[in-house]
Scaffold this active site. Sequence first.
Site, PDB file in Angstrom:
ATOM      1  N   LYS A 119       0.844  -1.188   0.000  1.00  0.00           N
ATOM      2  CA  LYS A 119       0.000   0.000   0.000  1.00  0.00           C
ATOM      3  C   LYS A 119       0.885   1.246   0.000  1.00  0.00           C
ATOM      4  O   LYS A 119       1.950   1.273   0.633  1.00  0.00           O
ATOM      5  CB  LYS A 119      -0.897  -0.040   1.238  1.00  0.00           C
ATOM      6  CG  LYS A 119      -1.975   1.033   1.307  1.00  0.00           C
ATOM      7  CD  LYS A 119      -2.826   0.801   2.550  1.00  0.00           C
ATOM      8  CE  LYS A 119      -3.931   1.829   2.718  1.00  0.00           C
ATOM      9  NZ  LYS A 119      -4.742   1.555   3.932  1.00  0.00           N
ATOM     10  N   SER A 219      -9.464   1.222   3.107  1.00  0.00           N
ATOM     11  CA  SER A 219      -8.673   2.040   2.213  1.00  0.00           C
ATOM     12  C   SER A 219      -7.555   1.288   1.501  1.00  0.00           C
ATOM     13  O   SER A 219      -6.904   1.839   0.612  1.00  0.00           O
ATOM     14  CB  SER A 219      -8.052   3.191   3.020  1.00  0.00           C
ATOM     15  OG  SER A 219      -7.169   2.689   4.019  1.00  0.00           O
ATOM     16  N   SER A 243      -9.897  -1.171   7.215  1.00  0.00           N
ATOM     17  CA  SER A 243      -9.246  -0.940   5.927  1.00  0.00           C
ATOM     18  C   SER A 243      -8.465  -2.113   5.361  1.00  0.00           C
ATOM     19  O   SER A 243      -7.971  -2.038   4.242  1.00  0.00           O
ATOM     20  CB  SER A 243      -8.321   0.279   6.022  1.00  0.00           C
ATOM     21  OG  SER A 243      -9.077   1.460   6.122  1.00  0.00           O
TER      22      SER A 243
END
Length: 581
Positions: A119, A219, A243
Amino acid sequence: MTRVRALLRLACVAAVFTIVAMRTTATADNHVGSGRFDLLETTIPAIQTAITNHIITAEQLTQMYLQRIAAYDGQATAAHLNAFMHVNERALHDAREADQGRAPGSQKGALFGIPVILKDNIDTKKLPTTAGSAALDGSFPQSDSFVARRILDAGAILLGKATMTEFANFLTNGMPAGYSSEGGYGYNPYDPRPDPRAILDGFGRPVNDGRPALTPGGSSSGPGIAVAANLAAIGVGTETSGSILSPGTANMLVGIKPTVGLISRDGIVPIAADQDTAGPLARTVTDAAILLGVMAGFDPHDPATSACLTPGNCLSDYTPFLDPNALQGARIAVPPFPSNRAAIMNNAIAVLTAQGAFVQIVPALAPQLPGCPSRPPAANYPPAPGCSTVLNYAFKRDLNAYLEDHVRQAFPIHSLEDVVAFNAAHAPAATKYDQDLAIFSQFFDTSAGSADTLRYQSDRAQDIALSRAAIAAVLNGPDGVEGTADDFDALLFSGNSGAATPAKAGYPSIVVPGGFFNNVVSPPFPAGFNALPGPAGVTFSGRAFSEPRLIGLAYAFEQATHYRVPPPSAPALPTDTVIRP
């Protein structure tokens, strides 16, 4: 923006590795073995067996993944998944170095030769770390994060950095999952189409603005998309509240949100150190367990990991807990679940029961403090009583500390205040969905002894007390005493619907594929737009450092069901199979 440059680099990389792939196939070394390797849905053990048996090399495998990225990820492709924010131009070089024994990771490392995506809020010295923000475009951290170092030292090959919801979905209210000003929209590979509805959302924004028809979850959307579509072998996301579990359930993956303190957060763009953690996203529980063991451990730069100094809390290998019979005799508590996931959950309960677990439907967990209203920011500050200021206060405190400690001094952004000012100066591109959470958080006074600091401390204490009491009230069983025979081993939730309470408590959860649901929305999609079914997961949650037990339960469920199927938008390429006669 960096995203545009990354796409241009990807085109160049694609042209190069096609030639290299042809050359490598023609000049295989004298130790080439015999057998077959299929990339689609492969696993860490399968990859390492193929490398050990000289069927493939790490370099060949990296080429194969880069070909899939070129075929399915870019905006000009049919799937246009947009999982990658930055593609590592040195991935082939790094893999070649690994094959030749010159890379940092030992060839006996747990992740030797495994292509991974991180990420884009996880620091990597050789690639930018932007958290999806145009304000951080071009920011190269001073060093690798603890997590990145652990993974690379274990022999993994960094394919690139992933798109994500901007600032881990803490820039504004109502931002679509997977969107950022730096990376644009990420699309769910199980239905990678934009929402066609000509309506306004609850914030008065047009829905047909490019956002996905089927959420990719957030996310940590990019790692979820990439791993689901077989554009990477494994991925690493982060979670403050949902997330990892959200993209795990949305992309038919296994996602582990660990106990806070199991994995260092040093070098990760934060929301709140009180709740933040990194964690694995993988296609199997086995792969997730392997990756978790690599990342777990004490880091003197993150005080929360001092818990790892207590024997038994943090392990370097979680694979011994992969027990297909772990559900036999297990006690599982199931709070109420959303009506549109009833079929998924009722089926999961039937599976658990058939595998020998005792399952009991229990009342909803005790309520928690809600977040504070922040829209419009000025009208809601100072926040009224009865809400938790923890995330808002900590976002300013911890982001400022991250920017001070990890971003190079020559870079112009050094504080949340700088981010807000940059976004305002570059509107509307940088503020397509506004930045009310950032503005609201900037109002807070994080100095010692301030009214906001005292309020934060009170709210945090209440968050911990309420969340842990709510979970204990269920897991302690009818007698209310921990450690007795009527205790429950875990809670079972639908997807990320129960993420908030364990997140506040700092407790672990693991999501596994549970089937598909019908993507019915209101107002409905227009005539002629036939929404495809969306993946749905089921989540086991437990007490602090109960990862071994949760992994066992999740593995037993996975082995009893095998619900995961690859997405049809990213089918196998001819180059995805290697056969050595």
